[in-house]
Design an enzyme around this catalytic site. Structure first.
Site, PDB file in Angstrom:
ATOM      1  CB  SER A 144       5.066  -4.047   5.208  1.00  0.00           C
ATOM      2  OG  SER A 144       3.651  -4.018   5.188  1.00  0.00           O
ATOM      3  CG  ASN A 154      -2.973   4.750  21.159  1.00  0.00           C
ATOM      4  OD1 ASN A 154      -3.162   4.167  20.209  1.00  0.00           O
ATOM      5  ND2 ASN A 154      -2.579   4.429  22.132  1.00  0.00           N
ATOM      6  CD  GLU A 170     -10.189  -4.921  10.381  1.00  0.00           C
ATOM      7  OE1 GLU A 170     -11.147  -5.637  10.646  1.00  0.00           O
ATOM      8  OE2 GLU A 170      -9.024  -5.164   9.829  1.00  0.00           O
ATOM      9  CD  GLN A 176      -1.511   0.261   3.683  1.00  0.00           C
ATOM     10  OE1 GLN A 176      -2.442   1.142   3.395  1.00  0.00           O
ATOM     11  NE2 GLN A 176      -1.645  -0.528   4.447  1.00  0.00           N
ATOM     12  N   GLY A 177       0.072   2.230  -0.836  1.00  0.00           N
ATOM     13  CA  GLY A 177       0.959   3.511  -1.078  1.00  0.00           C
ATOM     14  C   GLY A 177       0.225   4.555  -0.350  1.00  0.00           C
ATOM     15  CE1 TYR A 178      -4.801   4.579   0.508  1.00  0.00           C
ATOM     16  CE2 TYR A 178      -5.355   4.027   2.656  1.00  0.00           C
ATOM     17  CZ  TYR A 178      -5.485   3.931   1.431  1.00  0.00           C
ATOM     18  OH  TYR A 178      -6.773   3.693   1.019  1.00  0.00           O
ATOM     19  CB  SER A 179       2.309   6.924   5.223  1.00  0.00           C
ATOM     20  OG  SER A 179       1.180   6.497   6.121  1.00  0.00           O
TER      21      SER A 179
END
Lengths: 399, 377
Positions: free
Chosen positions: A168, A376, A251, A131-134
């Site tokens: 990852s 968080n 999810e 995945q390529g989000y951040s």
């Protein structure tokens, strides 16, 4: 309210357990309990072979519709599969991004051509996704992505430039989905697109990120004139944020009970050590071990509520909103508890130069749990704003 | 597997919410707790006539509704939200104990009186962390029993028509006796307590003589322990309800309160506290519904005492801490007005503290879990 599964579900459970015990053996014995979070870089070749074995048995993508090779499994069956998979020591799935993120996104937002092109490869366990989000400048504030996607009239393809981070399995994946800005004049969540990009091309460079564990399962991915086809955008230019957020909404908790089984094996190991090294006599540690036990059971029943309440309704229930904050905090505390139960022994490595024990890896890697997927602090904002209706804090100007 | 309420259950809880909103608002709670009895007898009679919660757990062949602990817990959760000051928990505790005693005409007569709206209370502890040891002794002879001693923290004992008394006999067996409150030598008076919304009494028996027929069950220590574990789950329901209310009224307050030119609910320092409160109460609620299911399985004979005790310990530790955390944090979020008599958050704070130690502290409950996990092989 019913705690038990139906007889039909229990038969399904037995089928899963039988298949796993017959197949997670021989050449695959050595990857049991491996490749999970913090260990994703281990046994990758073996786990790729395992992904295909799963696919042959019909155990990939079981929640997908039968038309796309899934089993159309119910929420309960998906929970059971994940539980049995964890119980059997099933290794970290190399295909999980494709199965749980790309697939549901394409099923919801993709064209028939995109589904036909990409779903079978995921289902077969042969095409892996990352995945390529951040981005370095877009972490908690994901909408501030700066990676650019421009339509190149000459080649009739999308040209992508920018940088993604925390990816990852980048080296192992055939494809990456990328959130990129299609309109540089629009800010924040406007003017974004969602792209399906092949990894094997000259415009993509992968650089591993060395972590505090001494390992590097995360990578930086650089896009320098990388390309994808005109048809490889999901939705329209400008729809990227909607697609990306829809994906996060997929999810629904089916994997949580399996995740908790792994947590249970970690807690069991800590209890075993406490009983053998005298920590079990320490009143303070007794309290903390009991608290860990209660916390894990809390997560379990919270998940059961989530699965029941979310099943027929698109909106997230209250217990879903607290789940990330609850499990990540619990898991991080477990890592520290492991060290405190071990005492001075906790310092000793398995081997030089920096081979960590499982519990050391737990201790160090769980510091990431409370950061990735929404820190968080972000989780608390979400809870306060969405569940409790508290107003947003005034924001700085979007870039 | 289905971990959600049925439509019928939702209806029961909605009805409970509506009834309690009517009879147990802040003014009603304050009036009830300040009265001598600690409750409003008219409200209690209405509850018994209109809601029939006193008969919720009683089997149909005894004239009750024969519903489960899931329903009971849901109702008590609503009562906790409203700081309900009435002998509801005490009556449910007595009912639960009676239903585990051997069937007899005496037992049926007592159940019938409960259904008719009379109060029955249970004396089971001296209040010294030994919850199933009444502090009362029973000298048993052929034709009579002499009861002596005292018991504390008898929930609504002072207003009960009948007291169920746990007493150790000459053989150190725990028996349960049923006594009318007018019985000569029986004295049961309300204790002055910090939390006034859940009235507590002290029972004193000075050489009280009863017929052997007053004995409802002999050698029932394990039964009483099971019943007290159910009681812990019932108290946890009150705690979850109270923790939710403490969160709700605090969030309402911070949304109203303006400082530095904006509502303080927009500050992350405030929002993150509220988020932590919600995380605590939702976690406790998840354990509560599990524990309620286990109580039903225990009643049906599918779950054993150890499973019930584990569930009770987990939810007591969790709900007790959640309630105290939320009420304490709630005072902080209220700022100065949080410590005034006028605002209700202080009432939740006191009820949180009282319930947290009532049948064992969170530390006691965790030690129970620690023994299961760590002691023996």
């Amino acid at each position: 309210m019913e705690l038990r599964f139906t007889q039909a579900d229990e038969l399904f459970r037995a089928e899963v357990a039988d298949w796993l015990s017959a197949n997670l053996a021989g050449e695959f014995e050595k990857i049991r309990y491996r490749g999970g979070p913090g260990d994703e870089h281990h046994f990758v070749e073996e786990r790729k072979a395992w992904e295909q074995r799963l696919a042959e048995g019909g155990w990939t993508c079981i929640g997908w519709p039968e038309a796309w090779g899934g089993r159309g499994a119910s929420i309960e069956q998906q929970v059971i599969f994940n539980e049995e998979y964890a119980r059997a020591g099933g290794p970290g799935r190399v295909g999980h991004i494709g199965e749980t993120l790309t697939g549901p996104t394409l099923l919801a937002f993709g064209t028939e051509a995109q589904k036909s092109r990409y779903l079978p490869g995921i289902r077969a366990g042969q095409e892996l996704w990352c995945q390529g989000y951040s981005e370095p400048g877009a972490g908690s504030d994901l909408s501030s992505v700066r990676t650019r996607a421009e339509f190149d009239e000459a080649s009739g393809r999308w040209r992508i430039n920018g940088q993604k981070v925390w990816t990852s399995l980048a080296h192992e994946s055939q494809f990456v989905f990328v959130l990129a800005r299609t309109n540089p004049d629009e800010k924040a969540h406007k003017g974004l697109g969602f792209f399906l990009v092949p990894m094997d091309q000259p415009g993509i460079t992968i650089r591993p990120i060395p972590q505090l564990t001494g390992t590097s399962e995360f990578n930086e991915v650089f896009f320098d004139d990388a390309y994808c086809d005109a048809s490889d955008i999901v939705g329209e230019p400008g729809d990227g944020w909607k697609v990306a957020m829809g994906l996060l909404g997929f999810e629904r908790g089916v994997s949580t009970l399996g995740q908790q089984m792994l947590f249970q094996t970690e807690l069991d190991e800590i209890v075993r050590i406490a009983k053998s090294n005298g920590a079990a006599q320490d009143p303070a540690l007794r309290q903390r071990i009991a608290e860990a036990h209660i916390g894990l059971r809390t997560l379990r029943y919270n998940s059961l509520r989530m699965l029941s309440d979310n099943a027929d309704d698109g909106s997230l229930s209250r217990e879903s909103m607290i789940y990330k904050l609850a499990w990540s905090s619990w898991h991080r505390n477990l890592g520290k508890l492991a060290m405190d139960v071990l005492g001075p022994e906790a310092e000793l490595l398995e081997a030089a130069p920096y081979e960590l024990s499982k519990l050391q890896s737990l201790f160090l890697f769980t510091r990431a749990d409370t950061i990735y997927g929404g820190t968080n602090q972000i989780q608390r904002n979400i809870i306060a704003e969405r569940a409790l209706g508290m107003p947003r804090e005034p924001r700085g100007e979007a870039r | 597997m289905n971990f959600r309420f049925s439509d019928e259950q939702r209806m029961i809880f909605d009805t409970a919410s509506a009834f309690l909103a009517e009879v147990s608002d802040s003014a009603a709670t304050r009036a009830a707790m300040a009265s001598d009895a600690g409750f409003n007898p008219d409200v209690w009679q209405r509850l018994c006539n209109e809601m029939f919660w006193q008969g919720l757990l009683i089997p149909e062949d005894e004239g009750g509704l024969e519903l489960g602990h899931v329903e009971m817990v849901g109702v008590l959760e609503k009562a906790g939200e409203r700081l309900f000051s009435a002998p509801l928990y005490s009556t449910v505790l007595a009912t639960t104990l009676l239903l585990r005693m051997p069937a007899s005409d005496t037992r049926s007569a007592l159940l019938a009186r409960i259904l008719a709206g009379e109060q029955v209370a249970v004396a089971h502890t001296r209040g010294d962390r030994d919850w199933a040891t009444g502090g009362i002794t029973a000298s048993v002879t052929q034709d009579r029993v002499t009861l002596k001693g005292s018991s504390r923290f008898v929930s609504f004992g002072h207003s009960a028509e009948v007291l169920l008394i746990c007493a150790h006999d000459n053989e150190q067996q725990l028996n349960v006796y049923g006594l009318e409150r007018e019985h000569p030598g029986l004295c049961c008076e309300r204790l002055a307590t910090m939390d006034q919304t859940r009235a507590m009494a002290q029972l004193t028996l000075s050489d009280v003589t009863v017929e052997p027929s007053a004995c409802l069950g002999t050698d029932v220590e394990h039964v009483v322990e099971d019943v007290l574990n159910v009681a812990r789950i019932l108290v946890a329901a009150d705690q979850v309800g109270g923790a939710q209310a403490a969160l709700d009224i605090s969030v309402d307050y911070v949304k109203e309160r303006q400082q530095f030119g904006r509502t303080i609910a927009s500050y992350q320092a405030i929002k993150h506290k509220a988020a932590d409160m919600m995380t605590k109460v939702e976690g406790a609620r998840s354990l509560l519904y599990y524990a309620a299911c286990i109580a039903d399985e225990w009643r049906a004979g599918y779950a054993d005492s150890a499973t019930l005790a584990e569930a009770a310990a987990m939810v007591s530790a969790s709900a007790g801490e959640a309630y105290f955390f939320n009420a304490g944090t709630g005072i902080q979020l209220h700022g100065g007005v949080g410590i005034t008599e006028e605002y209700d958050i202080q009432l939740y704070f006191k009820r949180a503290r009282a319930t947290e130690s009532y049948l064992g502290s969170p530390a006691d409950h965790r030690e129970h879990i620690a023994r299961l996990l760590l002691d023996g092989d």
